[in-house]
Design a protein around this motif. Structure first.
Motif, PDB file in Angstrom:
ATOM      1  N   GLN A 258     -12.411   3.602  -9.503  1.00  0.00           N
ATOM      2  CA  GLN A 258     -12.773   2.508  -8.601  1.00  0.00           C
ATOM      3  C   GLN A 258     -13.310   3.123  -7.318  1.00  0.00           C
ATOM      4  O   GLN A 258     -12.558   3.466  -6.399  1.00  0.00           O
ATOM      5  N   ILE A 259     -14.628   3.249  -7.261  1.00  0.00           N
ATOM      6  CA  ILE A 259     -15.217   4.015  -6.167  1.00  0.00           C
ATOM      7  C   ILE A 259     -15.111   3.291  -4.828  1.00  0.00           C
ATOM      8  O   ILE A 259     -15.206   3.919  -3.770  1.00  0.00           O
ATOM      9  N   GLN A 260     -14.913   1.969  -4.865  1.00  0.00           N
ATOM     10  CA  GLN A 260     -14.704   1.265  -3.587  1.00  0.00           C
ATOM     11  C   GLN A 260     -13.478   1.823  -2.858  1.00  0.00           C
ATOM     12  O   GLN A 260     -13.411   1.819  -1.633  1.00  0.00           O
TER      13      GLN A 260
ATOM     14  N   ARG B  89      -4.287   0.829   5.175  1.00  0.00           N
ATOM     15  CA  ARG B  89      -3.619  -0.152   4.311  1.00  0.00           C
ATOM     16  C   ARG B  89      -4.088   0.007   2.863  1.00  0.00           C
ATOM     17  O   ARG B  89      -3.343  -0.284   1.928  1.00  0.00           O
ATOM     18  N   TYR B  90      -5.318   0.471   2.691  1.00  0.00           N
ATOM     19  CA  TYR B  90      -5.890   0.580   1.349  1.00  0.00           C
ATOM     20  C   TYR B  90      -6.156   2.018   0.925  1.00  0.00           C
ATOM     21  O   TYR B  90      -6.481   2.275  -0.238  1.00  0.00           O
ATOM     22  N   PHE B  91      -6.058   2.948   1.848  1.00  0.00           N
ATOM     23  CA  PHE B  91      -6.329   4.356   1.549  1.00  0.00           C
ATOM     24  C   PHE B  91      -5.116   5.179   1.974  1.00  0.00           C
ATOM     25  O   PHE B  91      -4.796   5.247   3.166  1.00  0.00           O
ATOM     26  N   LYS B  92      -4.460   5.803   0.979  1.00  0.00           N
ATOM     27  CA  LYS B  92      -3.189   6.458   1.237  1.00  0.00           C
ATOM     28  C   LYS B  92      -3.147   7.851   0.607  1.00  0.00           C
ATOM     29  O   LYS B  92      -3.999   8.209  -0.212  1.00  0.00           O
ATOM     30  N   LEU B  93      -2.117   8.593   0.979  1.00  0.00           N
ATOM     31  CA  LEU B  93      -1.842   9.882   0.351  1.00  0.00           C
ATOM     32  C   LEU B  93      -0.844   9.638  -0.774  1.00  0.00           C
ATOM     33  O   LEU B  93       0.292   9.245  -0.536  1.00  0.00           O
ATOM     34  N   HIS B  94      -1.273   9.871  -2.016  1.00  0.00           N
ATOM     35  CA  HIS B  94      -0.407   9.639  -3.174  1.00  0.00           C
ATOM     36  C   HIS B  94       0.793  10.573  -3.153  1.00  0.00           C
ATOM     37  O   HIS B  94       0.687  11.749  -2.792  1.00  0.00           O
ATOM     38  N   SER B  95       1.927  10.062  -3.596  1.00  0.00           N
ATOM     39  CA  SER B  95       3.114  10.907  -3.735  1.00  0.00           C
ATOM     40  C   SER B  95       2.869  12.025  -4.745  1.00  0.00           C
ATOM     41  O   SER B  95       3.365  13.146  -4.583  1.00  0.00           O
ATOM     42  N   ILE B  96       2.114  11.733  -5.796  1.00  0.00           N
ATOM     43  CA  ILE B  96       1.803  12.767  -6.796  1.00  0.00           C
ATOM     44  C   ILE B  96       0.992  13.890  -6.156  1.00  0.00           C
ATOM     45  O   ILE B  96       1.158  15.066  -6.492  1.00  0.00           O
TER      46      ILE B  96
ATOM     47  N   ARG C 119      -7.402  -9.256  -2.819  1.00  0.00           N
ATOM     48  CA  ARG C 119      -8.143 -10.433  -2.365  1.00  0.00           C
ATOM     49  C   ARG C 119      -8.140 -10.578  -0.846  1.00  0.00           C
ATOM     50  O   ARG C 119      -8.696 -11.541  -0.312  1.00  0.00           O
ATOM     51  N   GLU C 120      -7.520  -9.630  -0.168  1.00  0.00           N
ATOM     52  CA  GLU C 120      -7.548  -9.666   1.290  1.00  0.00           C
ATOM     53  C   GLU C 120      -8.971  -9.443   1.790  1.00  0.00           C
ATOM     54  O   GLU C 120      -9.726  -8.663   1.207  1.00  0.00           O
ATOM     55  N   ALA C 121      -9.307 -10.097   2.879  1.00  0.00           N
ATOM     56  CA  ALA C 121     -10.701 -10.079   3.359  1.00  0.00           C
ATOM     57  C   ALA C 121     -11.205  -8.672   3.654  1.00  0.00           C
ATOM     58  O   ALA C 121     -12.390  -8.378   3.441  1.00  0.00           O
ATOM     59  N   GLU C 122     -10.322  -7.790   4.141  1.00  0.00           N
ATOM     60  CA  GLU C 122     -10.745  -6.447   4.515  1.00  0.00           C
ATOM     61  C   GLU C 122     -10.608  -5.434   3.384  1.00  0.00           C
ATOM     62  O   GLU C 122     -10.920  -4.256   3.572  1.00  0.00           O
ATOM     63  N   HIS C 123     -10.132  -5.885   2.245  1.00  0.00           N
ATOM     64  CA  HIS C 123     -10.016  -4.964   1.101  1.00  0.00           C
ATOM     65  C   HIS C 123     -11.407  -4.493   0.681  1.00  0.00           C
ATOM     66  O   HIS C 123     -12.370  -5.275   0.706  1.00  0.00           O
ATOM     67  N   PRO C 124     -11.559  -3.214   0.313  1.00  0.00           N
ATOM     68  CA  PRO C 124     -12.885  -2.704  -0.088  1.00  0.00           C
ATOM     69  C   PRO C 124     -13.549  -3.514  -1.194  1.00  0.00           C
ATOM     70  O   PRO C 124     -14.774  -3.657  -1.198  1.00  0.00           O
ATOM     71  N   PHE C 125     -12.775  -4.045  -2.135  1.00  0.00           N
ATOM     72  CA  PHE C 125     -13.376  -4.875  -3.188  1.00  0.00           C
ATOM     73  C   PHE C 125     -14.123  -6.054  -2.575  1.00  0.00           C
ATOM     74  O   PHE C 125     -15.263  -6.366  -2.961  1.00  0.00           O
TER      75      PHE C 125
ATOM     76  N   LYS D 176     -15.086  -6.434   0.639  1.00  0.00           N
ATOM     77  CA  LYS D 176     -16.152  -5.999   1.545  1.00  0.00           C
ATOM     78  C   LYS D 176     -17.406  -5.632   0.765  1.00  0.00           C
ATOM     79  O   LYS D 176     -18.526  -5.955   1.185  1.00  0.00           O
ATOM     80  N   TRP D 177     -17.243  -4.956  -0.361  1.00  0.00           N
ATOM     81  CA  TRP D 177     -18.407  -4.601  -1.179  1.00  0.00           C
ATOM     82  C   TRP D 177     -19.090  -5.857  -1.708  1.00  0.00           C
ATOM     83  O   TRP D 177     -20.323  -5.921  -1.764  1.00  0.00           O
ATOM     84  N   GLU D 178     -18.304  -6.849  -2.113  1.00  0.00           N
ATOM     85  CA  GLU D 178     -18.894  -8.096  -2.618  1.00  0.00           C
ATOM     86  C   GLU D 178     -19.685  -8.795  -1.515  1.00  0.00           C
ATOM     87  O   GLU D 178     -20.777  -9.321  -1.766  1.00  0.00           O
ATOM     88  N   ARG D 179     -19.150  -8.804  -0.289  1.00  0.00           N
ATOM     89  CA  ARG D 179     -19.874  -9.437   0.825  1.00  0.00           C
ATOM     90  C   ARG D 179     -21.176  -8.704   1.110  1.00  0.00           C
ATOM     91  O   ARG D 179     -22.227  -9.328   1.340  1.00  0.00           O
TER      92      ARG D 179
END
Length: 359
Positions: free
Chosen positions: A119-121, A178-185, A293-299, A301-304
């Protein structure tokens, strides 16, 4: 200005959907070509090769001592990556300009393991590559020690959240934590790529050389860091024992839990860890329905952006008299689409290195 009076609602909807696909193809191209540069080892003759390099800075707590670090304002490249792909100096010197070939094999293996493309977004992928010179870390235990410092550096950018409304070194908005994090793995497991085996790949019946033919000849070292508190369960290499390859006799691993395995096997193993953690902590999945579905989520934003692009293309076509009464739908598509998604499948426009192979 509106095309709605000129065509039926069904035709207008079709035009807008084709324009949406047109925008996404361009966005995918830009992202994938940037990723190709990120996976290309640094080369003074090719300034666009932008693989991160492990460096060192003065330790503020211990004057006269240096600690590992990566370029400030590039930490975001670690966000939403499953692990870190440390390329040793011996490997990068052999890879040369074949970084995209390694990337192509990894991309295909990762997509196969997840049964979908990344998911490149969300800039989601198997790993972020980091070039490691011997003067900074010569051994796997040395790379593990450096990794601990790097994760602390990256984690700090997420926790402080003080880069809102700033730009990355590539000139893009700093990712929303909120949408971009450091994975525990990513903190618990690393990949070390210490040898690139050149393969004289033959063309297949489709006229292309396939990335898998190169990837299947490569191996990686997986190493546990010991920092697994954030995981649902400890990492175990037991399921990989029957696929293990010999470690170099000259490499002193000490008490580190490591295993050498084929590259594609390792990619699948890491993907299964990601799927395990997502099942255990569904609320942490940034692509989940509870958050996407949050307005600022990359999904969203890309659709807008795709919608705004389509409307602008139609308005410009009307202003330039490319769309008039009795203009055919075919003529409108020819005027507004850069990519003829109505004629050719989207994969026609996949840039190197993300087609199945290269000529």
């Amino acid at each position: 200005m509106d095309v709605s009076p000129l065509f039926s609602p069904e035709v207008v909807a079709e035009l807008r959907e084709d324009l949406r696909k047109d925008w996404f193809i361009t966005a995918n191209d830009e992202y994938r070509l940037e990723l190709e540069n990120i996976w290309s080892p640094p080369n003074p003759l090719h300034p666009n090769h932008k693989m991160l390099e492990l460096e060192s800075i003065e330790n503020p707590q211990k004057p006269g001592h240096r600690i590992p670090y990566i370029d400030t304002w590039m930490e975001y490249l670690f966000y939403n990556k499953a692990t870190v792909f440390y390329c040793t100096q011996s490997a990068t010197s052999m890879i040369g300009r074949d970084g995209p070939v390694i990337l192509g094999g990894v991309w295909n293996a990762w997509s196969d393991a997840l049964s979908r493309e990344p998911q490149i977004q969300l800039d989601e992928f198997f790993a972020v590559p980091v070039s490691v010179k011997e003067k900074y870390a010569k051994t796997v235990p040395g790379i593990l020690r450096a990794h601990e410092h790097i994760c602390a550096q990256v984690r700090k950018t997420v926790e402080q959240n003080n880069r809102v409304n700033t730009l990355t070194k590539f000139g893009k908005p700093w990712p929303n934590p909120r949408y971009f994090k450091l994975h525990s793995i990513c903190e618990a497991l690393i990949v070390v790529f210490d040898e690139y085996k050149f393969v004289a790949v033959e063309k297949h019946a489709d006229g292309l050389r396939h990335y898998g033919d190169v990837a299947q000849n490569q191996s990686i070292i997986l190493a546990r860091t010991g920092h697994e508190d954030g995981l649902s369960a400890p990492i175990s290499f037991e399921s990989l024992k029957n696929k293990a390859l010999p470690l170099a006799k000259s490499e002193n691993m000490g008490t580190v839990d490591v295993i050498r395995i084929p590259l594609q096997v390792g990619v699948h193993f890491v993907a299964n860890l990601i799927l395990r953690e997502e099942a255990a902590f569904p609320e942490s999945v940034v692509a989940g329905p509870h958050i996407s579905r949050e307005a600022e989520h990359p999904f969203m934003k890309w659709e807008r952006e795709a919608h705004d692009y389509g409307e602008k293309r139609l308005v410009n076509a009307l202003a330039q008299d490319k769309v008039k009464p009795f203009t055919t739908v075919e003529a409108v598509k020819k005027a507004v689409l850069y990519h003829r998604v109505d004629i050719y499948p989207p994969e026609t426009y996949s840039p190197f290195p993300f087609k199945i192979g290269w000529v």
